[in-house]
Design an enzyme around this catalytic site. Structure first.
Site, PDB file in Angstrom:
ATOM      1  N   ALA A 175     -75.703 -31.862   9.200  1.00 19.17           N
ATOM      2  CA  ALA A 175     -76.794 -31.148   9.851  1.00 19.17           C
ATOM      3  C   ALA A 175     -77.683 -30.539   8.784  1.00 19.17           C
ATOM      4  O   ALA A 175     -77.345 -30.572   7.599  1.00 19.17           O
ATOM      5  CB  ALA A 175     -76.243 -30.043  10.751  1.00 19.17           C
ATOM      6  N   GLU A 187     -75.035 -23.867   9.860  1.00 23.51           N
ATOM      7  CA  GLU A 187     -76.498 -23.999   9.781  1.00 23.51           C
ATOM      8  C   GLU A 187     -77.163 -22.688  10.183  1.00 23.51           C
ATOM      9  O   GLU A 187     -78.148 -22.277   9.579  1.00 23.51           O
ATOM     10  CB  GLU A 187     -77.003 -25.144  10.658  1.00 23.51           C
ATOM     11  CG  GLU A 187     -76.349 -26.506  10.382  1.00 23.51           C
ATOM     12  CD  GLU A 187     -76.313 -26.908   8.930  1.00 23.51           C
ATOM     13  OE1 GLU A 187     -77.232 -26.535   8.166  1.00 23.51           O
ATOM     14  OE2 GLU A 187     -75.342 -27.587   8.519  1.00 23.51           O
TER      15      GLU A 187
HETATM   16  N1  B3K Z   1     -78.230 -28.295   3.435  1.00 26.51           N
HETATM   17  C1  B3K Z   1     -77.880 -29.501   4.148  1.00 26.51           C
HETATM   18  C2  B3K Z   1     -77.504 -30.632   3.261  1.00 26.51           C
HETATM   19  C3  B3K Z   1     -78.643 -31.439   2.789  1.00 26.51           C
HETATM   20  C4  B3K Z   1     -78.169 -32.669   2.059  1.00 26.51           C
HETATM   21  C5  B3K Z   1     -79.243 -33.367   1.336  1.00 26.51           C
HETATM   22  N2  B3K Z   1     -78.792 -34.578   0.715  1.00 26.51           N
HETATM   23  C6  B3K Z   1     -76.790 -29.278   5.122  1.00 26.51           C
HETATM   24  C7  B3K Z   1     -75.945 -28.076   4.927  1.00 26.51           C
HETATM   25  O1  B3K Z   1     -75.251 -27.914   3.934  1.00 26.51           O
HETATM   26  O2  B3K Z   1     -75.991 -27.227   5.768  1.00 26.51           O
HETATM   27 ZN    ZN Z   2     -75.059 -25.896   4.048  1.00 29.68          ZN
END
Ligand code: B3K
Ligand code: ZN
Length: 892
Positions: A266, A302
């Site tokens: 996500a 998230e």
């Molecule tokens: N921050 C995103 C991950 C993005 C990955 C890019 N290759 C999901 C998470 O860690 O919440």
């Molecule tokens: Zn994350």
């Protein structure tokens, strides 16, 4: 920051951006084959930079034109090469208007703007925004975004972006528009849009402060019956962050959108979280207890990013763990608090440590080992790793262990006080923790800068006459690809003492803190801060030689080297007040015998299991005062990968055989107990995923899987009946897995019928068909030829990451004996899929490439064959993603 023309990007080369962005005004004329993007950006020179050049990144873009402060730039007024657009000697305040064309329907990388089942989605982290327009696409450039979306109304009735909807209306020729405004500054990686035929479950929710917010979960029409759990999870997450950290949702509207084609789990885009359908959709028919728990944890993760990641973000991508390690820690704590059963928090801790040992320890011991704060990368997408995430979370947890829950909270408060709205570093986080608690945490920095899993050796000496016990702790850390020598870590080492009857003993010493408020530790737990290479502490007033419960609650992410007898481990398994260590004692006991059995298989010796182990397991099974979820974890054997981690030279076939022998022996010796467990556990109907029931199901289904190990038709029938009568996916899937993986003739026939039925019944549910592929990919019966057959199935495609993961990753990562078949057929299958995937989706291909990061620890014939395969892959033209991994593996 460095341009993409350089192969390797180094942390030490960080320079502040030459220009900062104030506002960004984006307009999208959405069309699947050609979308027009107009980006109006106000840039201001950054006083911290000596350069007066504007540097913009871009990838796969067709540039239509650039206006600078209203004037069209001629081709000679800017330089465009290798994904870098440079405008030299730009004015102090520069308004840029850039028009680009992009082709979402040709975008199979699932980065930037792409289509999934006819709808538009974006993914910008880490560097996907540059596939949308030319931009200073780096996390330390934060701006306020306004976004206008225009599209055909019939085809794309829903138009979403970050923040608040400020305007919408009709346009000529059947088109319409929507305008969104995000009130908060954000880096480009948090930008998102969604457009298409979607419907939502929505609800108004009242925050602790009394403010009302709108919550929405968006899905395709047929999935509206699967959103309730995600919505509940979101509400629980909002509450938890208010209660535990005093952090409130800062927007009036918070949206979750599910998409079937997605590279990872996500994405925390501001106010518009985009999720893999896997972490949103659930109802009892299609989702298992584990799916339900994962959804809650990812929704939480998230959501928690809104503060740890979005409000305070990363200065550069080397600081990724600043937001990821911290947010994983937060989601782990959230899930632990949510369980609520007797040993609920310990159950969650056990699961998390299992993940760490199963995935992160091998990473730390292989070609891709890197510090929690890496020093260099070629492709940043390759660094979204279990080290950044899970080891990063352990590092954050250690602050809490060292400072206590209250001290940790003080540190968090100071962190937000100092850095809200900024892009910062891991050192800033450490400084906030240290300053808020008036502690010197300088040495703690080594956890960020050094790769490899530290080993802690414990030696004890009891002096009966003096009634004293000395504990000598020494630490070491193996060399990793880029670091030969390591400095000692600051290791919080929690322990307790048990007497021969299993009762807790008092710890007396000047050398340790016996802290009453040590988070998640039973009373009597002491904490030593190991700071030197070797340290001895002396305990006094110890009336008898104690059994030591070491590294309670896994107080540091290390490998403990401490010899304890079978009897001592069995005592700990039955009596340690620290539930985590009770479990761990059982694992250590089993692991020791699994290693011994593996050795016996290799030397064609007779295989035998001592009664200590069988009896220890019997008493866990018989002890109904235990939490069933805990019993299930305690009776699950260490995985094949965990056995491999302990071997100098890995022999996959011997490991699988040894483990199978132990399962069979435990199946036979405890058959009556397994059967009794299976038959007596009652779970109230209708199905509910809540932890109490889920725990009972996991124990009951574990019993079923043990029962399947014997080739007994009557017992097999239990699984078939369970399969046929199940009113939920957990029980159905457990029965089918037990049958498919039992590996005998009787079960095979029964499994075939059920597998056919399962496909027919669920053919319209993509997430369930993923389970169907994964189940067969991980069956010890199935090798590369079976995988090829499954890959030819009409429902299989490499273009969908979930589907690719279910079959190809399932086989290459979770079917040890078959993937490492001595004829090399598994490796060939792997290579073919990497090469094919690399043309479609480099990120997924690079993930698959990691299956052999430890190839040179395998037995010689496999090592040789693996090297040949790796060289074959390396001889082809590879993406930067896959190239980095394959070359780093070959370099070890
Ligand atoms: N921050 C995103 C991950 C993005 C990955 C890019 N290759 C999901 C998470 O860690 O919440
Ligand atoms: Zn994350």
């Amino acid at each position: 920051m460095t341009s993409r023309t350089q192969k390797t990007v180094y942390r030490k080369n960080y320079t502040p951006p030459s220009f900062l962005a104030n506002t960004v005004d984006l307009t999208f004329d959405l069309d699947p084959s050609q979308t027009r993007v107009t980006a109006k950006t106000e840039l201001i020179h950054n006083p911290q930079s000596k350069s007066t050049d504007i540097v913009l990144y871009g990838e796969d873009l067709e540039l239509v034109g650039i206006l600078l402060n209203g004037r069209k730039l001629a081709a000679g007024e800017y330089a465009l090469e290798n994904g870098l657009l440079r405008i030299t000697k730009a004015p102090e305040v520069t308004r840029l208007e850039i028009e680009t064309l992009i082709c979402p329907d040709k975008n199979t990388t699932l980065m930037g703007l792409y289509l999934s089942n006819g709808n538009f989605f974006t993914q910008c982290e880490a560097e996907g925004f540059r596939k949308i327009t030319y931009f200073p696409d780096r996390p330390d450039v934060m701006a306020k975004y306004t976004v206008t979306l225009k599209a055909n109304k019939k085809q794309f009735p829903v138009l979403l972006s970050n923040g608040n909807l400020v305007e919408e209306g009709a346009l000529p020729r059947g088109r319409h528009y929507a305008k969104w405004e995000d009130p908060f500054n954000k880096p480009s990686y948090l930008f998102a849009i969604v457009a298409g035929k979607l419907v939502c479950q929505e609800e108004t929710f009242t925050l602790a402060s009394g403010r009302k917010v709108l919550l929405q979960v968006w899905v395709e029409k047929g999935n509206l019956d699967k959103t309730a759990h995600a919505m509940e999870s979101l509400k629980h997450s909002i509450r938890w962050d208010e209660e535990r950290y005093g952090l409130e949702l800062d927007l009036d509207r918070f949206m979750i959108v599910a998409v079937g084609d997605f590279n990872m789990g996500a994405m925390e885009n501001k106010g518009l979280n985009i999720f893999n359908t896997r972490y949103v959709l659930a109802n009892p028919r299609i989702a298992t207890d584990v799916d339900y728990a994962n959804i809650e944890s990812v929704v939480g993760h998230e959501y928690f990013h809104n503060w740890t990641g979005n409000r305070v973000t990363c200065r550069d991508w080397f600081q990724l763990s600043l937001k990821e390690g911290l947010t994983v820690f937060r989601d782990q704590e959230f899930s632990a608090d949510r369980i609520g059963t007797k040993d609920g928090r310990a159950v969650k801790r056990i699961e998390d440590v299992r993940t760490l040992r199963q995935h992160q320890f091998p990473e730390d011991a292989g070609a891709m080992a890197h510090p929690v704060r890496p020093d260099s990368y070629e492709e940043i997408n390759n660094f979204y790793t279990v080290t950044i995430y899970e080891k990063g979370a352990e590092v954050v947890r250690m602050y809490q262990t060292l400072l206590g829950r209250e001290g940790f909270r003080k540190g968090m408060d100071l962190y937000f006080q100092r850095h809200d709205g900024q892009a910062v570093t891991c050192s800033d986080f450490l400084a906030a923790m240290a300053d808020a608690n008036k502690q010197d945490l300088t040495q703690f920095e080594n956890w960020y800068s050094q790769a490899g899993t530290p080993r802690v050796k414990l030696r004890t000496r009891y002096n009966k006459k003096a009634q004293s016990l000395s504990l000598t702790l020494s630490q070491s850390c193996p060399p990793t690809p880029e670091q030969a020598k390591k400095r000692p870590f600051l290791i919080p080492f929690a322990f307790g003492l048990l007497d021969a009857k299993g009762k807790s003993m008092v710890v007396n010493s000047h050398d340790v803190t016996v802290r009453k408020k040590l988070a998640d530790a039973p009373s009597g737990t002491a904490l030593v801060q190991l700071t030197r290479k070797s340290q001895t502490i002396t305990l006094t007033g110890v009336p008898e030689k104690p059994v030591i419960s070491a590294l309670r609650n896994f107080s540091a992410p290390v490998i403990l080297e401490y010899d304890q007898s079978d009897e001592e481990l069995a005592l700990l398994l039955s009596a340690d007040p620290d539930a985590f260590n009770r479990w761990d004692a059982g694992q250590r006991l089993a692991l020791r015998h699994l290693l011994r059995l593996t050795h016996a298989v290799q030397h064609k010796e007779a295989l035998e299991l001592p009664s200590t182990l069988v009896e220890a397991y019997r008493s866990v099974l018989a002890n109904d005062s235990l939490d069933p979820a805990f019993q299930a974890l305690a009776l699950t054997l260490p995985s094949e990968i965990m056995i491999a981690e302990e071997m100098k030279e890995i022999d996959p076939q011997a490991i699988v055989q040894a483990r199978h022998f132990m399962l069979q022996t435990l199946s036979h010796s405890l058959q009556d107990e397994w059967l009794k467990t299976y038959q007596t556990i009652r779970i109230p109907a209708p199905y509910s995923p809540e932890p109490d029931n889920a725990g009972k199901r996991s124990l009951r289904n574990l019993a079923l899987s043990y029962l399947m190990e014997g080739d007994d038709k009557k017992l097999m029938q239990l699984a078939v009946t369970q399969y046929d009568n199940a009113d939920n996916m957990t029980d159905r899937m457990a029965a089918l897995t037990a049958l498919t993986h039992a590996g005998n003739l009787t079960s095979k026939k029964m499994a075939e019928r059920c597998l056919r039925h399962f496909y027919r019944e669920f053919r319209l549910e993509a997430l369930v068909i993923d389970k169907w592929f994964a189940l067969q990919a991980t069956s010890p019966e199935n090798g590369a030829p079976e995988m090829r057959k499954l890959a030819d199935h009409p429902a299989f495609t490499l273009k969908n990451p979930n589907r690719a993961r279910s079959l190809v990753f399932g086989f290459c990562m979770n079917n040890m004996a078959q993937f490492h078949a001595t004829d090399g057929s598994g490796y060939d299958f792997w290579a073919e899929n990497i090469l094919e995937l690399d043309r479609i989706n480099p990120q997924i291909a690079a993930r698959l490439s990691r299956a052999l990061t430890q190839y040179n620890r395998f037995k010689p014939e496999l090592k040789k064959r693996a090297r040949k395969t790796l060289k074959h892959i390396a001889s082809r033209k590879l993406s930067r993603d896959t190239g980095e991994i394959i070359n780093k593996i070959l370099a070890t």
